[in-house]
Design a protein around this motif. Structure first.
Motif, mmCIF file in Angstrom:
data_model
loop_
_atom_site.group_PDB
_atom_site.id
_atom_site.type_symbol
_atom_site.label_atom_id
_atom_site.label_comp_id
_atom_site.label_asym_id
_atom_site.label_seq_id
_atom_site.Cartn_x
_atom_site.Cartn_y
_atom_site.Cartn_z
ATOM 1 N N MET A 280 14.425 -11.051 19.647
ATOM 2 C CA MET A 280 13.209 -11.830 19.814
ATOM 3 C C MET A 280 11.970 -10.941 19.783
ATOM 4 O O MET A 280 10.895 -11.398 19.450
ATOM 5 N N ASP A 281 12.125 -9.678 20.136
ATOM 6 C CA ASP A 281 10.977 -8.770 20.139
ATOM 7 C C ASP A 281 10.504 -8.443 18.728
ATOM 8 O O ASP A 281 9.340 -8.111 18.530
ATOM 9 N N TRP A 282 11.378 -8.538 17.759
ATOM 10 C CA TRP A 282 11.003 -8.184 16.395
ATOM 11 C C TRP A 282 10.019 -9.178 15.792
ATOM 12 O O TRP A 282 9.236 -8.830 14.907
ATOM 13 N N VAL A 283 10.033 -10.447 16.281
ATOM 14 C CA VAL A 283 9.109 -11.456 15.756
ATOM 15 C C VAL A 283 7.672 -11.050 16.060
ATOM 16 O O VAL A 283 6.792 -11.104 15.192
ATOM 17 N N LEU A 284 7.425 -10.616 17.284
ATOM 18 C CA LEU A 284 6.088 -10.171 17.671
ATOM 19 C C LEU A 284 5.649 -8.967 16.846
ATOM 20 O O LEU A 284 4.507 -8.893 16.379
ATOM 21 N N ILE A 285 6.547 -8.039 16.628
ATOM 22 C CA ILE A 285 6.215 -6.839 15.849
ATOM 23 C C ILE A 285 5.878 -7.214 14.410
ATOM 24 O O ILE A 285 4.894 -6.732 13.835
ATOM 25 N N VAL A 286 6.657 -8.112 13.810
ATOM 26 C CA VAL A 286 6.401 -8.530 12.429
ATOM 27 C C VAL A 286 5.063 -9.251 12.337
ATOM 28 O O VAL A 286 4.266 -9.007 11.415
ATOM 29 N N PHE A 287 4.776 -10.147 13.287
ATOM 30 C CA PHE A 287 3.507 -10.885 13.249
ATOM 31 C C PHE A 287 2.311 -9.953 13.426
ATOM 32 O O PHE A 287 1.294 -10.099 12.745
ATOM 33 N N VAL A 288 2.405 -8.990 14.318
ATOM 34 C CA VAL A 288 1.296 -8.047 14.523
ATOM 35 C C VAL A 288 1.098 -7.180 13.287
ATOM 36 O O VAL A 288 -0.041 -6.940 12.859
ATOM 37 N N LEU A 289 2.183 -6.723 12.681
ATOM 38 C CA LEU A 289 2.064 -5.924 11.460
ATOM 39 C C LEU A 289 1.471 -6.748 10.316
ATOM 40 O O LEU A 289 0.628 -6.253 9.557
ATOM 41 N N PHE A 290 1.900 -8.009 10.194
ATOM 42 C CA PHE A 290 1.352 -8.882 9.160
ATOM 43 C C PHE A 290 -0.135 -9.115 9.387
ATOM 44 O O PHE A 290 -0.937 -9.053 8.449
ATOM 45 N N LYS A 291 -0.520 -9.362 10.635
ATOM 46 C CA LYS A 291 -1.935 -9.574 10.963
ATOM 47 C C LYS A 291 -2.752 -8.324 10.634
ATOM 48 O O LYS A 291 -3.847 -8.406 10.078
ATOM 49 N N GLY A 292 -2.236 -7.160 10.986
ATOM 50 C CA GLY A 292 -2.924 -5.912 10.668
ATOM 51 C C GLY A 292 -3.066 -5.702 9.173
ATOM 52 O O GLY A 292 -4.111 -5.256 8.691
ATOM 53 N N LEU A 293 -2.033 -6.033 8.423
ATOM 54 C CA LEU A 293 -2.082 -5.908 6.967
ATOM 55 C C LEU A 293 -3.116 -6.855 6.376
ATOM 56 O O LEU A 293 -3.894 -6.471 5.487
ATOM 57 N N VAL A 294 -3.166 -8.096 6.872
ATOM 58 C CA VAL A 294 -4.145 -9.062 6.373
ATOM 59 C C VAL A 294 -5.564 -8.598 6.682
ATOM 60 O O VAL A 294 -6.459 -8.651 5.835
ATOM 61 N N PHE A 295 -5.813 -8.131 7.911
ATOM 62 C CA PHE A 295 -7.138 -7.651 8.271
ATOM 63 C C PHE A 295 -7.542 -6.424 7.457
ATOM 64 O O PHE A 295 -8.677 -6.306 7.008
ATOM 65 N N ALA A 296 -6.607 -5.490 7.269
ATOM 66 C CA ALA A 296 -6.920 -4.283 6.493
ATOM 67 C C ALA A 296 -7.247 -4.641 5.043
ATOM 68 O O ALA A 296 -8.197 -4.110 4.462
ATOM 69 N N THR A 297 -6.473 -5.551 4.454
ATOM 70 C CA THR A 297 -6.737 -5.987 3.084
ATOM 71 C C THR A 297 -8.089 -6.681 2.991
ATOM 72 O O THR A 297 -8.872 -6.430 2.064
ATOM 73 N N GLY A 298 -8.381 -7.557 3.963
ATOM 74 C CA GLY A 298 -9.679 -8.244 3.978
ATOM 75 C C GLY A 298 -10.837 -7.277 4.125
ATOM 76 O O GLY A 298 -11.868 -7.424 3.459
ATOM 77 N N MET A 299 -10.696 -6.269 4.989
ATOM 78 C CA MET A 299 -11.761 -5.285 5.162
ATOM 79 C C MET A 299 -11.966 -4.481 3.881
ATOM 80 O O MET A 299 -13.106 -4.193 3.499
ATOM 81 N N TYR A 300 -10.873 -4.115 3.212
ATOM 82 C CA TYR A 300 -10.984 -3.357 1.967
ATOM 83 C C TYR A 300 -11.761 -4.157 0.917
ATOM 84 O O TYR A 300 -12.704 -3.643 0.305
ATOM 85 N N PHE A 301 -11.385 -5.414 0.727
ATOM 86 C CA PHE A 301 -12.061 -6.216 -0.292
ATOM 87 C C PHE A 301 -13.499 -6.540 0.101
ATOM 88 O O PHE A 301 -14.370 -6.645 -0.765
ATOM 89 N N ALA A 302 -13.787 -6.697 1.395
ATOM 90 C CA ALA A 302 -15.163 -6.950 1.828
ATOM 91 C C ALA A 302 -16.046 -5.733 1.542
ATOM 92 O O ALA A 302 -17.163 -5.874 1.031
ATOM 93 N N ILE A 303 -15.550 -4.558 1.865
ATOM 94 C CA ILE A 303 -16.324 -3.336 1.606
ATOM 95 C C ILE A 303 -16.508 -3.139 0.104
ATOM 96 O O ILE A 303 -17.605 -2.814 -0.361
#
Length: 76
Positions: A1-24
């Motif tokens: 059950m702990d892996w779900v939280l890790i996957v969601f946090v990593l996915f969220k970080g990836l989405v934010f990083a991609t969004g920041m890259y394209f915004a810049i």
């Protein structure tokens, strides 16, 4: 059950990083494109024209609503 939280946090970080890259990248490319002074003045004129047009529409709608509500708009 702990892996779900890790996957969601990593996915969220990836989405934010991609969004920041394209915004810049978008802002950087936009600034390079607007370096031409003539294009900048043309864009400023368009923005002023749109602002004045919207102001006129707002004024007409305000007076139309006031007359519909029966308000007296005559000057003393």
């Amino acid at each position: 059950m702990d892996w779900v939280l890790i996957v969601f946090v990593l996915f969220k970080g990836l989405v934010f990083a991609t969004g920041m890259y394209f915004a810049i990248k978008w802002h950087y490319d936009r600034e390079k494109k607007w370096a031409d002074r003539r294009a900048l003045l043309g864009m400023g004129a368009k923005l002023v024209a749109v602002f004045l047009l919207l102001l006129l529409v707002l004024l007409i709608l305000t007076f139309g609503l006031a007359r519909t509500l029966g308000m007296d708009l005559s000057l003393p």
